[in-house]
Design a protein around this motif. Structure first.
Motif, PDB file in Angstrom:
ATOM      1  N   THR A 225      -4.994  -4.843   9.210  1.00 31.53           N
ATOM      2  CA  THR A 225      -5.033  -5.252   8.194  1.00 31.53           C
ATOM      3  C   THR A 225      -6.712  -4.620   7.412  1.00 31.53           C
ATOM      4  O   THR A 225      -7.590  -4.372   6.450  1.00 31.53           O
TER       5      THR A 225
ATOM      6  N   ILE B   9      -3.557   1.159  -3.255  1.00 27.50           N
ATOM      7  CA  ILE B   9      -2.891  -0.578  -2.989  1.00 27.50           C
ATOM      8  C   ILE B   9      -1.959  -0.944  -4.732  1.00 27.50           C
ATOM      9  O   ILE B   9      -2.623  -0.499  -5.526  1.00 27.50           O
TER      10      ILE B   9
ATOM     11  N   GLU C 223      -7.128  -0.724   6.960  1.00 35.94           N
ATOM     12  CA  GLU C 223      -6.774  -0.334   6.103  1.00 35.94           C
ATOM     13  C   GLU C 223      -6.879  -0.840   4.322  1.00 35.94           C
ATOM     14  O   GLU C 223      -7.425   0.039   3.811  1.00 35.94           O
ATOM     15  N   LEU C 224      -7.079  -2.114   4.624  1.00 35.51           N
ATOM     16  CA  LEU C 224      -7.673  -2.533   3.674  1.00 35.51           C
ATOM     17  C   LEU C 224      -9.337  -2.899   3.132  1.00 35.51           C
ATOM     18  O   LEU C 224      -9.702  -3.151   2.077  1.00 35.51           O
TER      19      LEU C 224
ATOM     20  N   GLN D  76       0.863  -1.138  -0.223  1.00 37.86           N
ATOM     21  CA  GLN D  76       0.242  -0.243   0.289  1.00 37.86           C
ATOM     22  C   GLN D  76       0.990   1.122   0.296  1.00 37.86           C
ATOM     23  O   GLN D  76       1.786   1.335   0.735  1.00 37.86           O
TER      24      GLN D  76
ATOM     25  N   PRO E 289       0.162  -3.828   5.840  1.00 37.73           N
ATOM     26  CA  PRO E 289      -0.632  -2.728   6.588  1.00 37.73           C
ATOM     27  C   PRO E 289      -0.035  -3.542   8.199  1.00 37.73           C
ATOM     28  O   PRO E 289       0.270  -4.078   8.185  1.00 37.73           O
TER      29      PRO E 289
ATOM     30  N   PRO F 284      -9.398   0.762  -0.136  1.00 32.94           N
ATOM     31  CA  PRO F 284      -8.461   0.613   0.409  1.00 32.94           C
ATOM     32  C   PRO F 284      -9.261   2.091   1.408  1.00 32.94           C
ATOM     33  O   PRO F 284      -9.192   2.952   0.854  1.00 32.94           O
TER      34      PRO F 284
ATOM     35  N   VAL G 262      -5.025   4.891   3.316  1.00 35.88           N
ATOM     36  CA  VAL G 262      -3.836   4.092   2.221  1.00 35.88           C
ATOM     37  C   VAL G 262      -4.300   4.717   1.013  1.00 35.88           C
ATOM     38  O   VAL G 262      -5.587   4.933   0.865  1.00 35.88           O
TER      39      VAL G 262
END
Length: 188
Positions: A59, A112, A62-63, A25, A41, A104, A109
């Motif tokens: 994770t 990615i 953030e994702l 990212q 992440p 994300p 972020v």
């Protein structure tokens, strides 16, 4: 000893284009820490949380994926940095999600991207070194140590890894973790 900050990251692998790829990212450009840098992440542990739990939580945040989409394979090495922190890395797979549909968290972020795992197996990082030096301090009690101001302090070097993939520069701790993972894969 003397650790003030505890961080954890996940190295996320995903099956894409019939091959394993690593998800990276690009951090949001308006973050206070490491804006615009490439990372995995991760983040700081919360009270009562294990390193693995932090890697999973970060994770997910953030994702924008669910815990059921994350399979932690195991823990990689950790680092105790010169700035009073530890960072633990975990290897995991992302399942049940199309990488092109991962949206994300824009607060953390920018975007990615993925890099085929084979790229790292076939390309060694460039490695550079920075000297770590002791800087004189007027507050330090030199009179309490042998040789005082002339004490022979050890010198250190900080190793910095760099990978270039297309227009992306993956460097620092992130690149060091990738190199460590490649060494593990190559040794088995």
């Amino acid at each position: 000893m003397d650790v003030k900050y505890r961080y954890s990251v996940l190295v996320p692998l995903i099956q894409n284009n019939n091959r394993l790829e690593v998800i990276f990212q690009l951090r949001a450009k308006d973050l206070n820490r490491q804006p615009g840098e490439i990372s995995f992440p991760g983040g700081e542990l919360e009270e009562g949380e294990s390193f693995k739990e932090a890697a999973i939580r970060e994770t997910m945040e953030e994702l924008n994926i669910l815990e059921e989409n994350i399979n932690v394979i195991g823990e990689l090495d950790y680092i105790v940095s010169y700035y009073n922190s530890t960072v633990h890395a975990f290897l995991g797979t992302i399942n049940g999600v199309d990488v092109d549909k991962i949206n994300p968290n824009k607060a953390e972020v920018d975007h990615i991207f993925t890099v085929p795992l084979d790229f790292f197996l076939e390309n060694e990082p460039d490695i550079y070194y920075l000297d770590l030096l002791i800087q004189d301090s007027s507050e330090f009690p030199y009179n309490l140590i042998p040789n005082g101001r002339d004490y022979n302090w050890g010198r250190g070097k900080h190793t910095v890894h760099f990978y270039q993939y297309e227009d992306y520069i993956i460097w620092g701790y992130t690149a060091k973790v990738v190199k460590h993972l490649m060494d593990i894969i190559k040794s088995h």
